[in-house]
Design a protein around this motif. Structure first.
Motif, PDB file in Angstrom:
ATOM      1  N   ASN A 255       0.824  -1.215   0.000  1.00 44.34           N
ATOM      2  CA  ASN A 255       0.000   0.000   0.000  1.00 44.34           C
ATOM      3  C   ASN A 255       0.857   1.263   0.000  1.00 44.34           C
ATOM      4  O   ASN A 255       0.560   2.237  -0.687  1.00 44.34           O
ATOM      5  CB  ASN A 255      -0.910  -0.009   1.227  1.00 44.34           C
ATOM      6  CG  ASN A 255      -1.727   1.261   1.341  1.00 44.34           C
ATOM      7  OD1 ASN A 255      -2.529   1.566   0.460  1.00 44.34           O
ATOM      8  ND2 ASN A 255      -1.497   2.012   2.411  1.00 44.34           N
ATOM      9  N   ASN A 259       0.806   4.141  -2.744  1.00 45.93           N
ATOM     10  CA  ASN A 259       0.590   5.549  -2.412  1.00 45.93           C
ATOM     11  C   ASN A 259       1.702   6.433  -2.976  1.00 45.93           C
ATOM     12  O   ASN A 259       1.431   7.526  -3.491  1.00 45.93           O
ATOM     13  CB  ASN A 259       0.507   5.735  -0.894  1.00 45.93           C
ATOM     14  CG  ASN A 259      -0.814   5.254  -0.327  1.00 45.93           C
ATOM     15  OD1 ASN A 259      -1.772   5.041  -1.081  1.00 45.93           O
ATOM     16  ND2 ASN A 259      -0.875   5.072   0.977  1.00 45.93           N
ATOM     17  N   PHE A 262       0.993   6.851  -6.563  1.00 45.22           N
ATOM     18  CA  PHE A 262      -0.186   7.696  -6.772  1.00 45.22           C
ATOM     19  C   PHE A 262       0.125   9.163  -6.491  1.00 45.22           C
ATOM     20  O   PHE A 262      -0.338  10.060  -7.191  1.00 45.22           O
ATOM     21  CB  PHE A 262      -1.340   7.231  -5.874  1.00 45.22           C
ATOM     22  CG  PHE A 262      -2.510   6.707  -6.650  1.00 45.22           C
ATOM     23  CD1 PHE A 262      -2.524   5.394  -7.080  1.00 45.22           C
ATOM     24  CD2 PHE A 262      -3.592   7.525  -6.965  1.00 45.22           C
ATOM     25  CE1 PHE A 262      -3.599   4.900  -7.805  1.00 45.22           C
ATOM     26  CE2 PHE A 262      -4.676   7.035  -7.696  1.00 45.22           C
ATOM     27  CZ  PHE A 262      -4.675   5.722  -8.114  1.00 45.22           C
ATOM     28  N   GLN A 263       0.883   9.372  -5.425  1.00 47.55           N
ATOM     29  CA  GLN A 263       1.210  10.752  -5.081  1.00 47.55           C
ATOM     30  C   GLN A 263       2.039  11.393  -6.187  1.00 47.55           C
ATOM     31  O   GLN A 263       1.946  12.586  -6.448  1.00 47.55           O
ATOM     32  CB  GLN A 263       1.958  10.795  -3.741  1.00 47.55           C
ATOM     33  CG  GLN A 263       1.042  10.568  -2.534  1.00 47.55           C
ATOM     34  CD  GLN A 263       1.796  10.091  -1.308  1.00 47.55           C
ATOM     35  OE1 GLN A 263       3.008  10.226  -1.230  1.00 47.55           O
ATOM     36  NE2 GLN A 263       1.070   9.528  -0.346  1.00 47.55           N
ATOM     37  N   GLY A 266      -0.560  10.455  -9.731  1.00 46.60           N
ATOM     38  CA  GLY A 266      -2.019  10.596  -9.673  1.00 46.60           C
ATOM     39  C   GLY A 266      -2.743   9.329 -10.095  1.00 46.60           C
ATOM     40  O   GLY A 266      -3.967   9.290 -10.166  1.00 46.60           O
ATOM     41  N   GLU A 285      -8.874  -1.246   1.277  1.00 46.44           N
ATOM     42  CA  GLU A 285      -9.124   0.143   1.636  1.00 46.44           C
ATOM     43  C   GLU A 285      -8.168   1.097   0.933  1.00 46.44           C
ATOM     44  O   GLU A 285      -8.286   2.315   1.059  1.00 46.44           O
ATOM     45  CB  GLU A 285      -9.001   0.327   3.158  1.00 46.44           C
ATOM     46  CG  GLU A 285     -10.067  -0.420   3.942  1.00 46.44           C
ATOM     47  CD  GLU A 285      -9.974  -0.179   5.448  1.00 46.44           C
ATOM     48  OE1 GLU A 285     -10.633  -0.901   6.200  1.00 46.44           O
ATOM     49  OE2 GLU A 285      -9.238   0.730   5.862  1.00 46.44           O
ATOM     50  N   SER A 286      -7.210   0.553   0.228  1.00 45.99           N
ATOM     51  CA  SER A 286      -6.228   1.389  -0.462  1.00 45.99           C
ATOM     52  C   SER A 286      -6.895   2.166  -1.592  1.00 45.99           C
ATOM     53  O   SER A 286      -8.037   1.893  -1.958  1.00 45.99           O
ATOM     54  CB  SER A 286      -5.119   0.497  -1.020  1.00 45.99           C
ATOM     55  OG  SER A 286      -5.695  -0.617  -1.691  1.00 45.99           O
ATOM     56  N   VAL A 287      -6.156   3.114  -2.131  1.00 46.15           N
ATOM     57  CA  VAL A 287      -6.737   4.036  -3.118  1.00 46.15           C
ATOM     58  C   VAL A 287      -7.306   3.280  -4.312  1.00 46.15           C
ATOM     59  O   VAL A 287      -8.352   3.648  -4.853  1.00 46.15           O
ATOM     60  CB  VAL A 287      -5.704   5.116  -3.526  1.00 46.15           C
ATOM     61  CG1 VAL A 287      -4.468   4.485  -4.117  1.00 46.15           C
ATOM     62  CG2 VAL A 287      -6.330   6.125  -4.474  1.00 46.15           C
ATOM     63  N   ILE A 288      -6.613   2.256  -4.738  1.00 51.89           N
ATOM     64  CA  ILE A 288      -7.269   1.256  -5.595  1.00 51.89           C
ATOM     65  C   ILE A 288      -6.945  -0.109  -4.994  1.00 51.89           C
ATOM     66  O   ILE A 288      -5.901  -0.283  -4.372  1.00 51.89           O
ATOM     67  CB  ILE A 288      -6.806   1.317  -7.072  1.00 51.89           C
ATOM     68  CG1 ILE A 288      -5.300   1.059  -7.170  1.00 51.89           C
ATOM     69  CG2 ILE A 288      -7.147   2.660  -7.716  1.00 51.89           C
ATOM     70  CD1 ILE A 288      -4.813   0.885  -8.591  1.00 51.89           C
TER      71      ILE A 288
ATOM     72  N   TYR B 221     -17.492  -3.484   3.554  1.00 48.14           N
ATOM     73  CA  TYR B 221     -16.785  -2.365   2.936  1.00 48.14           C
ATOM     74  C   TYR B 221     -17.533  -1.913   1.685  1.00 48.14           C
ATOM     75  O   TYR B 221     -17.668  -0.718   1.416  1.00 48.14           O
ATOM     76  CB  TYR B 221     -15.369  -2.807   2.591  1.00 48.14           C
ATOM     77  CG  TYR B 221     -14.485  -1.688   2.129  1.00 48.14           C
ATOM     78  CD1 TYR B 221     -13.882  -0.844   3.047  1.00 48.14           C
ATOM     79  CD2 TYR B 221     -14.251  -1.474   0.771  1.00 48.14           C
ATOM     80  CE1 TYR B 221     -13.059   0.192   2.635  1.00 48.14           C
ATOM     81  CE2 TYR B 221     -13.440  -0.444   0.342  1.00 48.14           C
ATOM     82  CZ  TYR B 221     -12.841   0.388   1.276  1.00 48.14           C
ATOM     83  OH  TYR B 221     -12.043   1.404   0.859  1.00 48.14           O
ATOM     84  N   ASN B 259     -10.715   8.192  -1.221  1.00 51.35           N
ATOM     85  CA  ASN B 259     -10.412   7.320  -2.355  1.00 51.35           C
ATOM     86  C   ASN B 259     -11.339   7.600  -3.535  1.00 51.35           C
ATOM     87  O   ASN B 259     -10.902   7.625  -4.685  1.00 51.35           O
ATOM     88  CB  ASN B 259     -10.531   5.850  -1.945  1.00 51.35           C
ATOM     89  CG  ASN B 259      -9.351   5.390  -1.111  1.00 51.35           C
ATOM     90  OD1 ASN B 259      -8.322   6.067  -1.067  1.00 51.35           O
ATOM     91  ND2 ASN B 259      -9.498   4.261  -0.444  1.00 51.35           N
TER      92      ASN B 259
END
Lengths: 343, 343
Positions: A255, A259, A262-263, A266, A285-288, B221, B259
């Motif tokens: 994760n 991140n 992604f940071q 994007g 729960e991660s961004v994807i 979730y 997210n």
DNA sequence: TTGTACGCGTTATCAC
DNA sequence: GTGATAACGCGTACAA
């Protein structure tokens, strides 16, 4: 409403004009009483508001129904979920659990074990890595370890090797040009070493270009983040333009890697594929959602308790036959393909 | 190497030509023996490999040093971390914990309590919401609840109201045009209701435009994600062009919101500010760190145990003075400003 | 089917 | 400073 003490079998016996023995039998072998008398006793119990005292029972018959647990922490979701599942077996087996948080300190954990023995636990489940299995075996107590060095005691482990094979194969199938495994230095004795071995074996078998990046990730999120930043820098510098398949040894680190990407971009760039390990909540729960190798924690917990119960039952027999060799159970993990590999 | 049973005080007494009483005193009041005799006994204990039996001690003196815990689950990081902290107080107080996972089923939890009473626990810590505090109070047992309805029993809670004030004020300070609070329907009796009340009060006091969005987020979730998708849709449609400050009732949901925005925009848009609640790991593991109201779980746990210990000690006195009124302790939360508000 | 008598391993009370 | 004896509350041969 003072502290009037609880009634005992004697009180019930007096009240009903039976003997203590008969009251005892009412609980342990009710069929040996007439239905009539059962009712009389049942009423008396209600009348006097009897509450059972298992401590006395333990002293008399030796069965505590206590199981000790030593677990490293509950911060890590893997451990807390495992504990959750273990405690939930109460419904099935009725064993009560005395839980200690291991301190990665051998002497303190030995103290815990001593305390547990003083309470006459019937068995012990160990997840902490501190005390060698050889020493555990000498306790002469039914023991099951989970996901740790287990040479001399029974254990339940995930098939880490198989998990690594699955993860690596998935990345290979997506035609990655370079396969990378990120892990912390791991001793060959612990089951998690299989994640490294599996990765290596499959890469070599299929002649795939590969690299293992070892880092010590420290104890804080910050540290881990920095180390993974370094790893990512290496990777991007060493393999520009190549399609990179990264198998990370756990979801938390996967994760962080995600991140970081992604940071920066994007999104998860096309030339990065990621697979984690554990199927811990963070992987969804991660961004994807992160592809991962799912440990079947519920099954592991159940196998562990059932393996322990077997040993404890054996001990209660008149002529117990101790295990010649420790039993090691292996639970197969489940590959979960999610957004970090499938697009 | 058969099951030869452990030596008892009698054995030690025989071996040393003392009486059982003296052996007992060696453990409980060693100063009453001569140093010489202390050594003799110490040696005998080693010689015979004596191991203490606390069950017998309990039966004789009534002090189990057991504390029961009923906790809803360990999936939720808030609970597992709380349990972690509670168990860790063993080092300080020496109480052993018998842990049950509550099933949100009153009768099952009553069964748990019965079992705990049978093991003569000295106190009880309740985090589950199932059984009303009135019923708990009737158990005539030292009890502390954490973050739940607590009218008739002692408790430790986070100052939810203050937390909401802090979160809302932070959003207000950033000149948000509209303040939004997302929560599930909550009964006024539970402490978490303060998050709603605090939000409302501060908005009305400062005449801020605001809205509360209530949703039932279900148990998965997926469900939560869908509901938050709906909420986000409402928000974006109702307040286009406005700067939106969103106070979410927990970090898990705040993270989902984040997210959803990231997946859509590849970043957190300038006109969205987010504050969560709990300071759970996800708030730092998220794609960018989430501002949140941090619960001081370690302090809560310690206060809870210490409040329980006080009651248990009082009970052991010759002339116990029961509490007239339950004590309710409030722990102040800590506002953590992170990337979802500070840019 | 029911009762008697004793044991489980420690602590508490009183005496010396 | 030390010891004898009786609890603590229940289980279990053995007997009836």
């Amino acid at each position: 409403m003072a502290q009037k003490k609880n009634p005992t079998f004697s009180d019930i016996a007096q009240y009903t004009n039976f003997s203590k023995t008969t009251i005892s039998r009412y609980f342990n072998n009710p069929d040996s009483l007439t239905l009539e008398n059962q009712e009389i006793i049942a009423n008396a119990l209600k009348e006097l508001n009897y509450k059972e005292n298992k401590v006395a029972r333990i002293l008399a018959n030796g069965k505590t129904e206590f199981v000790g647990i030593i677990i490293p922490d509950l911060f890590n979701n893997y451990y807390s979920e495992m504990l959750n599942q273990i405690l939930s077996t109460y419904a099935e087996y009725g064993y009560k659990f005395l839980v200690f948080i291991g301190n990665e300190n051998g002497d303190i954990e030995r103290q815990y074990i001593k305390e547990l023995m003083a309470y006459k636990i019937e068995g012990l489940i160990i997840l902490s890595h501190t005390i060698p299995s050889k020493e555990l075996a000498e306790l002469q107590l039914p023991i099951v370890t989970i996901e740790r060095e287990d040479r001399y005691v029974c254990s339940v482990n995930t098939d880490n090797y198989m998990g690594a094979i699955q993860a690596t194969s998935l990345l290979a199938k997506h035609d990655c040009d370079i396969l990378i495994h990120i892990n912390s230095p791991t001793a060959p004795e612990v089951p998690a070493y299989g994640r490294i071995q599996g990765f290596l074996d499959i890469c070599e078998e299929k002649h795939l270009k590969h690299q293992i990046i070892y880092k010590s990730f420290g104890n804080t999120y910050e540290e881990a983040r920095n180390k993974l930043g370094e790893a990512l820098k290496e990777i991007s510098e060493n393999y520009p333009g190549l399609k990179k398949g990264i198998f990370v040894s756990n979801d938390t680190h996967a994760n962080i890697l995600l991140n970081l990407l992604f940071q920066k971009y994007g999104t998860l760039p096309e030339d990065y594929l990621i697979v984690g390990f554990d199927n811990s909540p963070i992987s969804t729960e991660s961004v994807i959602p992160i592809s991962t190798v799912g440990q079947q924690i519920d099954r592991i917990a159940h196998e562990a308790v059932s393996l322990l119960v077997e040993q404890m039952n054996e001990r209660k027999k008149r002529r117990p036959v101790p295990l010649k060799e420790p039993i090691h159970k292996i639970i197969t993990p489940v590959l979960l393909r999610r957004s970090t590999t499938e697009r």
